[in-house]
Design a protein around this motif. Structure first.
Motif, short mmCIF file in Angstrom:
data_model
loop_
_atom_site.label_atom_id
_atom_site.label_comp_id
_atom_site.label_asym_id
_atom_site.label_seq_id
_atom_site.Cartn_x
_atom_site.Cartn_y
_atom_site.Cartn_z
N GLY A 132 0.75 -1.02 0.04
CA GLY A 132 0.11 -0.06 0.06
C GLY A 132 0.77 1.23 -0.19
N GLY A 133 0.17 2.28 -0.16
CA GLY A 133 0.90 3.82 -0.24
C GLY A 133 1.74 4.11 1.03
N LEU A 134 1.09 3.44 2.46
CA LEU A 134 1.69 4.05 3.39
C LEU A 134 3.22 3.13 3.60
CD1 LEU A 134 -0.87 4.06 6.41
CD2 LEU A 134 0.56 5.97 5.20
N ALA A 135 3.47 2.07 2.76
CA ALA A 135 4.69 1.22 2.98
C ALA A 135 5.91 2.17 2.43
CB ALA A 135 4.60 0.19 2.03
N LYS A 136 5.47 3.22 1.71
CA LYS A 136 6.70 4.26 1.47
C LYS A 136 7.25 5.07 2.58
CE LYS A 136 4.37 6.69 -1.53
NZ LYS A 136 3.80 7.53 -2.38
N SER A 137 6.69 4.97 3.78
CA SER A 137 7.04 5.52 5.10
C SER A 137 7.90 4.45 5.80
CB SER A 137 5.67 5.89 5.97
OG SER A 137 6.25 6.35 7.30
N ASN A 138 9.13 4.84 5.92
CA ASN A 138 9.85 3.90 6.61
C ASN A 138 9.73 3.86 8.13
OD1 ASN A 138 12.09 2.21 6.37
ND2 ASN A 138 13.27 3.65 7.30
N GLU A 139 9.32 5.04 8.58
CA GLU A 139 8.81 5.25 10.08
C GLU A 139 7.71 4.50 10.31
OE1 GLU A 139 8.16 7.18 13.98
OE2 GLU A 139 9.83 6.49 12.42
N VAL A 140 6.73 4.34 9.50
CA VAL A 140 5.64 3.36 9.86
C VAL A 140 6.17 1.94 9.50
CG1 VAL A 140 3.18 2.63 8.86
CG2 VAL A 140 3.87 5.13 9.03
N ARG A 141 6.66 1.67 8.62
CA ARG A 141 7.35 0.49 8.41
C ARG A 141 8.12 -0.31 9.82
NH1 ARG A 141 11.96 -2.31 7.12
NH2 ARG A 141 12.86 -0.22 7.09
N LEU A 142 8.98 0.59 10.30
CA LEU A 142 9.95 0.41 11.52
C LEU A 142 8.92 0.29 12.67
CD1 LEU A 142 12.91 2.49 10.89
CD2 LEU A 142 12.92 0.28 10.60
N LEU A 143 8.00 0.83 12.93
CA LEU A 143 7.28 0.81 13.96
C LEU A 143 6.22 -0.39 14.03
CD1 LEU A 143 5.96 4.61 14.77
CD2 LEU A 143 7.18 3.20 16.26
N LEU A 144 5.92 -0.72 12.75
CA LEU A 144 4.93 -1.88 12.77
C LEU A 144 5.92 -3.15 13.10
CD1 LEU A 144 2.87 -1.96 9.47
CD2 LEU A 144 2.21 -2.18 11.73
N ALA A 145 7.21 -3.13 12.48
CA ALA A 145 7.94 -4.16 12.92
C ALA A 145 8.45 -4.37 14.39
CB ALA A 145 9.67 -4.12 12.22
N GLU A 146 8.41 -3.03 15.29
CA GLU A 146 8.63 -2.95 16.58
C GLU A 146 7.19 -3.63 17.24
OE1 GLU A 146 8.52 0.23 19.84
OE2 GLU A 146 9.94 0.77 18.33
N LYS A 147 6.29 -3.20 16.78
CA LYS A 147 5.09 -3.90 17.53
C LYS A 147 4.54 -5.25 17.30
CE LYS A 147 4.22 0.62 18.79
NZ LYS A 147 4.46 1.06 19.76
N LEU A 148 5.08 -5.74 16.15
CA LEU A 148 4.80 -7.23 15.68
C LEU A 148 5.97 -8.08 16.04
CD1 LEU A 148 3.39 -6.75 11.93
CD2 LEU A 148 2.07 -7.53 14.11
N ASN A 149 7.19 -7.50 16.66
CA ASN A 149 8.21 -8.10 16.89
C ASN A 149 8.47 -9.33 15.92
OD1 ASN A 149 10.24 -9.00 18.91
ND2 ASN A 149 9.20 -10.64 19.57
#
Length: 344
Positions: free
Chosen positions: A297-314
């Motif tokens: 999706g379009g939000l995948a361009k945001s590195n900040e969102v991706r890194l935070l998702l990785a942190e929350k999902l572990n």
């Protein structure tokens, strides 16, 4: 018995024990639908039911010869032909053209605007021009997305659930979970080693946690989505956005601005809130620390969102430069597979 669609009244727990009993004792796929008996969520319900049917039957079971003219067949037999995937979403209309070998020939994305059909035709024309080919060179068109029902030029219509699974597998065959934060909904999809859907989840009809939510919050801050994501990297104080309702969250952000809170801190709080909601939603799927999740999706361009998702999902969250085109890529991949079947 191939599957069960279990329909109940939204927010009514009276039938909870019956659903739990079915889920625990029946071994066939089970889709639970909760509605308030209004027609406003008809499009989303249609997507869920069709995706459920595609999961059971498989999207590959459709007649590959459907809509293939003699001219298109001769073009395919010549060895040089193209297929197109059109993803008609609530925010944008994406087109991907693949050549006969399944390689990306061109991509195009335009705002959906007022009509799905008009946007699809315009986006396809631009993609054809960009590819340097003729529209007659395209032997198969597969449509997907919420607007797929309004596009008459397609040979097949497949749900975005199935297409996102195929598209993510095309870009990264090692992923087994796909998360898509779209303009209208959030999707979490579990896929197998061939890119087929094993299970999927979609959020209810609500802007909370979607791309539309972030767009509205960015507008409230007077920023673009990209500016808000960049500013969120420079936060100094942790601010929690307590409300996930778009209307109430907007009021909360306005109050924070009025109290002279730094916009960077607010931006970080907004991104945090959507990542927490998305990760809690996605954790209903079998995700562990060894999982590799594809963010589309379009939000995948945001590195900040991706890194935070990785942190929350572990776990590791990966994306791709074509992440915004995943649905259209998946549709084109399915079209290419159909074309190859005709030639066998």
């Amino acid at each position: 018995l191939k599957g069960i669609i279990y329909h109940t009244i939204k927010f009514c727990d009276y039938y909870g024990f019956e659903y739990a009993s079915i889920k625990n004792n029946i071994k066939v796929p089970l889709l639970k639908l909760e509605t308030d008996f209004t027609s406003q969520s008809a499009g989303q319900l249609l997507t869920r039911i069709q995706a459920f049917a595609e999961t059971i039957e498989g999207s590959d079971d459709m007649d590959p010869t459907k809509g293939i003219s003699e001219e298109a067949r001769r073009r395919m037999e010549s060895g040089v032909y193209y297929v197109a995937g059109i993803d008609s979403g609530s925010t944008s209309t994406d087109v991907v053209i693949l050549d006969q070998d399944g390689k990306i020939k061109s991509t195009m994305i335009i705002p959906t605007g007022g009509g799905a059909m008009m946007s699809a035709e315009k986006s396809l024309e631009k993609a054809v021009e960009k590819a340097g080919i003729s529209k007659d060179d395209i032997v198969r068109i597969v449509t997907t997305g919420y607007g797929r029902a309004y596009i008459n030029s397609g040979d097949d219509s497949i749900t975005e659930i199935t297409c996102h699974a195929k598209g993510a597998h095309y870009l990264n065959p090692n992923v087994r979970t796909v998360i898509d934060i779209g303009g209208q909904d959030i999707k979490a999809i579990s896929i197998d080693e061939n890119g087929a859907v094993k299970n999927f989840l979609m959020n209810d009809k609500c802007a909370a946690g979607t791309g539309r939510f972030l767009e509205m919050m960015a507008r409230t801050l007077g920023l673009s989505l990209e500016e808000m994501s960049t500013m969120g990297l420079e936060w100094k104080e942790n601010i929690v956005i307590s409300s996930m309702c778009t209307v109430f969250a907007e009021s909360e952000v306005i109050s924070l601005l009025a109290n002279n809170n730094d916009p960077g801190n607010i931006a970080k709080g907004i991104i945090d809130s959507i990542c927490i909601r998305t990760s809690n939603f996605a954790k209903k799927m079998p995700i562990n620390s060894k999982s590799k999740v594809f963010f589309s999706g379009g939000l995948a361009k945001s590195n900040e969102v991706r890194l935070l998702l990785a942190e929350k999902l572990n776990c590791e969250v990966v994306t791709h430069e074509y992440a915004q085109y995943v649905g259209a890529i998946g549709a084109a991949v399915i079209g290419n597979q159909k074309a190859n079947k005709i030639l066998i």
